[in-house]
Design a protein around this motif. Sequence first.
Motif, PDB file in Angstrom:
ATOM      1  N   UNK A 116      -2.987   7.923  -8.377  1.00  0.00           N
ATOM      2  CA  UNK A 116      -2.404   8.144  -7.087  1.00  0.00           C
ATOM      3  C   UNK A 116      -3.274   8.851  -6.229  1.00  0.00           C
ATOM      4  N   UNK A 117      -3.789   9.986  -6.663  1.00  0.00           N
ATOM      5  CA  UNK A 117      -4.691  10.754  -5.769  1.00  0.00           C
ATOM      6  C   UNK A 117      -5.880   9.883  -5.279  1.00  0.00           C
ATOM      7  N   UNK A 118      -6.550   8.947  -6.061  1.00  0.00           N
ATOM      8  CA  UNK A 118      -7.680   8.186  -5.698  1.00  0.00           C
ATOM      9  C   UNK A 118      -6.982   7.166  -4.619  1.00  0.00           C
ATOM     10  N   UNK A 119      -5.707   6.701  -4.724  1.00  0.00           N
ATOM     11  CA  UNK A 119      -5.082   5.722  -3.927  1.00  0.00           C
ATOM     12  C   UNK A 119      -5.022   6.473  -2.627  1.00  0.00           C
TER      13      UNK A 119
ATOM     14  N   UNK B 209      -3.739  -4.670   0.940  1.00  0.00           N
ATOM     15  CA  UNK B 209      -3.507  -3.887  -0.406  1.00  0.00           C
ATOM     16  C   UNK B 209      -3.329  -2.471  -0.091  1.00  0.00           C
ATOM     17  N   UNK B 210      -4.313  -1.789   0.672  1.00  0.00           N
ATOM     18  CA  UNK B 210      -4.181  -0.503   0.822  1.00  0.00           C
ATOM     19  C   UNK B 210      -2.910  -0.086   1.596  1.00  0.00           C
ATOM     20  N   UNK B 211      -2.599  -0.682   2.673  1.00  0.00           N
ATOM     21  CA  UNK B 211      -1.390  -0.601   3.372  1.00  0.00           C
ATOM     22  C   UNK B 211      -0.151  -0.648   2.624  1.00  0.00           C
ATOM     23  N   UNK B 212      -0.380  -1.802   1.696  1.00  0.00           N
ATOM     24  CA  UNK B 212       0.749  -2.054   0.545  1.00  0.00           C
ATOM     25  C   UNK B 212       0.822  -0.692  -0.428  1.00  0.00           C
ATOM     26  N   UNK B 213      -0.257  -0.321  -0.704  1.00  0.00           N
ATOM     27  CA  UNK B 213       0.203   0.910  -1.509  1.00  0.00           C
ATOM     28  C   UNK B 213       0.814   2.023  -0.918  1.00  0.00           C
ATOM     29  N   UNK B 214       0.624   2.330   0.320  1.00  0.00           N
ATOM     30  CA  UNK B 214       1.226   3.085   1.130  1.00  0.00           C
ATOM     31  C   UNK B 214       2.710   2.758   1.258  1.00  0.00           C
ATOM     32  N   UNK B 215       3.061   1.735   1.332  1.00  0.00           N
ATOM     33  CA  UNK B 215       4.233   0.952   1.387  1.00  0.00           C
ATOM     34  C   UNK B 215       5.082   1.411   0.004  1.00  0.00           C
ATOM     35  N   UNK B 216       4.447   1.074  -1.070  1.00  0.00           N
ATOM     36  CA  UNK B 216       4.887   1.266  -2.238  1.00  0.00           C
ATOM     37  C   UNK B 216       5.139   2.729  -2.428  1.00  0.00           C
ATOM     38  N   UNK B 217       4.325   3.358  -2.215  1.00  0.00           N
ATOM     39  CA  UNK B 217       4.556   4.962  -2.233  1.00  0.00           C
ATOM     40  C   UNK B 217       5.945   5.410  -1.582  1.00  0.00           C
ATOM     41  N   UNK B 218       6.026   4.911  -0.227  1.00  0.00           N
ATOM     42  CA  UNK B 218       7.243   5.274   0.373  1.00  0.00           C
ATOM     43  C   UNK B 218       8.485   4.847  -0.223  1.00  0.00           C
ATOM     44  N   UNK B 219       8.256   3.570  -0.619  1.00  0.00           N
ATOM     45  CA  UNK B 219       9.640   3.108  -1.275  1.00  0.00           C
ATOM     46  C   UNK B 219       9.749   4.098  -2.757  1.00  0.00           C
ATOM     47  N   UNK B 220       8.736   4.286  -3.611  1.00  0.00           N
ATOM     48  CA  UNK B 220       8.871   5.181  -4.782  1.00  0.00           C
ATOM     49  C   UNK B 220       9.588   6.335  -4.148  1.00  0.00           C
TER      50      UNK B 220
ATOM     51  N   UNK C 180      -6.564   9.137  -1.345  1.00  0.00           N
ATOM     52  CA  UNK C 180      -7.757   9.268  -0.676  1.00  0.00           C
ATOM     53  C   UNK C 180      -8.510   7.926  -0.242  1.00  0.00           C
ATOM     54  N   UNK C 181      -8.174   6.761  -0.863  1.00  0.00           N
ATOM     55  CA  UNK C 181      -8.693   5.539  -0.090  1.00  0.00           C
ATOM     56  C   UNK C 181      -7.754   5.413   1.269  1.00  0.00           C
ATOM     57  N   UNK C 182      -6.828   5.632   1.122  1.00  0.00           N
ATOM     58  CA  UNK C 182      -5.810   5.079   2.263  1.00  0.00           C
ATOM     59  C   UNK C 182      -6.222   6.335   3.639  1.00  0.00           C
ATOM     60  N   UNK C 183      -6.452   7.575   3.106  1.00  0.00           N
ATOM     61  CA  UNK C 183      -6.777   8.469   3.970  1.00  0.00           C
ATOM     62  C   UNK C 183      -8.284   7.906   4.874  1.00  0.00           C
ATOM     63  N   UNK C 184      -9.192   7.686   4.100  1.00  0.00           N
ATOM     64  CA  UNK C 184     -10.534   7.174   4.422  1.00  0.00           C
ATOM     65  C   UNK C 184     -10.551   5.827   5.202  1.00  0.00           C
ATOM     66  N   UNK C 185      -9.410   4.860   4.994  1.00  0.00           N
ATOM     67  CA  UNK C 185      -9.275   3.642   5.549  1.00  0.00           C
ATOM     68  C   UNK C 185      -8.759   4.012   7.046  1.00  0.00           C
TER      69      UNK C 185
END
Length: 442
Positions: free
Chosen positions: A80-83, A167-178, A85-90
Motif C-alpha cells: 500500500x505504501x508503493x501504491x 487502475x491507479x485512480x481505482x486503487x485510490x477509490x478502493x483505499x477510500x472504500x476500505x 507513492x504511485x498515486x502521489x507521483x501520478x
Amino acid sequence: METKSQNSLIAFFSKITKSESFAGILLLCCAVLAMIVANSPWGDSYAALWKTKFGFDVNGVFIGMSLEHWINDVLMAFFFLVVGLEIKREVLFGELAGFKRAALPIIAALGGMIGPGIIYFTLNAGTPSEHGFGIPMATDIAFALGVLSALGKRVSISVKVFLVSLAVADDLGAIIVIALFYSSGISFEWLAVAVGIVAVLVVLNKAGIKALTPYMILGVLLWIAVHNCGVHATIAAVVLAFTIPVAPKIDTLTFMEKIKTMIKDFQESEKQKDGILLQSEQVEALYHIAKHKNAVQNPLLRLEHALAPYSNYLIMPIFAFANAGVSIGSNIDFGVDHVFLGIFFGLVVGKPLGIFTFTFLAEKLGIAARPKGATWVEIFGAGALGGIGFTMSMFVTNLAFSGEHALVATDVAKISILIASLSAGVLGSIFFFVRDKVTHHH
C-alpha cells in the motif's frame, strides 16, 4: 562452458523480471499453486500454517499475531505504501496531474466501481453477504499490465496509459472504500494519536526534511496507531506515502557543478598517487560524490524505486499464495446468497459497462475527452481488462464478511474472484484480438 550457460541463464532471468508482464504472471502462478496445495494431501497443513502465531512473550503477555495477519496487515502495508507513492507521483506529474488529464481516468474509475458495486449489492441486498459490495470494485494493476503487455502492439499506447491511470485512480477509490466501509469500531483516543503523527509528518515535509529515515520511523508508529484505532492498518501506509517529500535536497545544476569540482580534485590527487592505494583526498572526493548522489534524487522516487521490486516480486506473490488457496470440497457452497454471481457479474459485466458508460457520458457532457486515437471499442476492451480484480479484491474479501457465515462466504468469494478475473482477462484479450483482425482486414 559452465559459466557461459550460467551467464545466459542469469541474463534470461534478468530479462524476464524486467518485463512488465512478469509480476502478473508470477501472481497468477502463486494463486494457481495455492489452489493446488490447498486441494492436495497437504491442504490441512497449508490451512494451519497461516493460523500459526508468530511473536514473542513479554512477562507472559504474547505480542504478535498469526502469519496470515503478518502478511495481510504488515507485508501488505508495504504494498500500500508503493501504491500510495504511485498515486502521489501520478497526481503531481503523471496522468492524474491537472483537472483535464485527471478527469477521465478518475471518472472512468468511479464508473468502474459503481457498476460492480450496484450489481453485487442488488443481488445480495438483505443477506448477510451484502457487505461484500467492495470486493468486485477494484482492478489489479499488475495482472492488467501483464495481460496488456502480452497483447503487445494490439493495444495502442494511449489505451495502455488510460488503463494504467484508471487502475491507479481505482486503487485510490478502493483505499477510500476500505477506510469508510471496512473499518471496525473506531477508537477515538488512538485516532487522535494517529492524527498527531500525521501532523508531525506534514511538518517534516514542510520543513524540507529530505532524509527518509524519520518518515519511516514515524510510519511504523502511525501503523501501530491506525491498527489500534479500528481503521484498517494499511491505510497508514497510504497516508505516509502522501507525506513523503518530492523535491530533492539539491537541484541538478548544483549537483553537476559539485561533481565537476570533485572529479577535478580526484584527477589532481591522481598525479601524486603512488601504487594502487587511493590518496586521502580521493577517498574524501568519493565520499562527497556518494553524498551528493543521494541529495540530487527525489526522495519519493528513491523510496518507490527501492520498494517496488519487493512489492511486485515478493509481497504480492506471498499474499496471493496465502490468500488464494481454497480447498474445493463439500464446504464450498456456491449457493451462499449470491456471492458468486455478484462478484462474477460485477467484475465481468459491471466493470466494462461502468467504465464505458461513465467515459461516454464524460465526453458527451464535455467534462473530459478520450485519450487521443482511442476508439470507443478500445475503451470497452480496456474496461473488460479492468475486470481483473485480484490483489485488492482478495484484500477486501478478508475484511468483508463477519460471523459464522464468514468462512463459507470468504471461500466462495475467493474462488469467484479467481474465476471472474480469469474470465475478464480472457474476454478483454479476445476483444483486442478480434478488433485487431477486423481493422487489419479493412
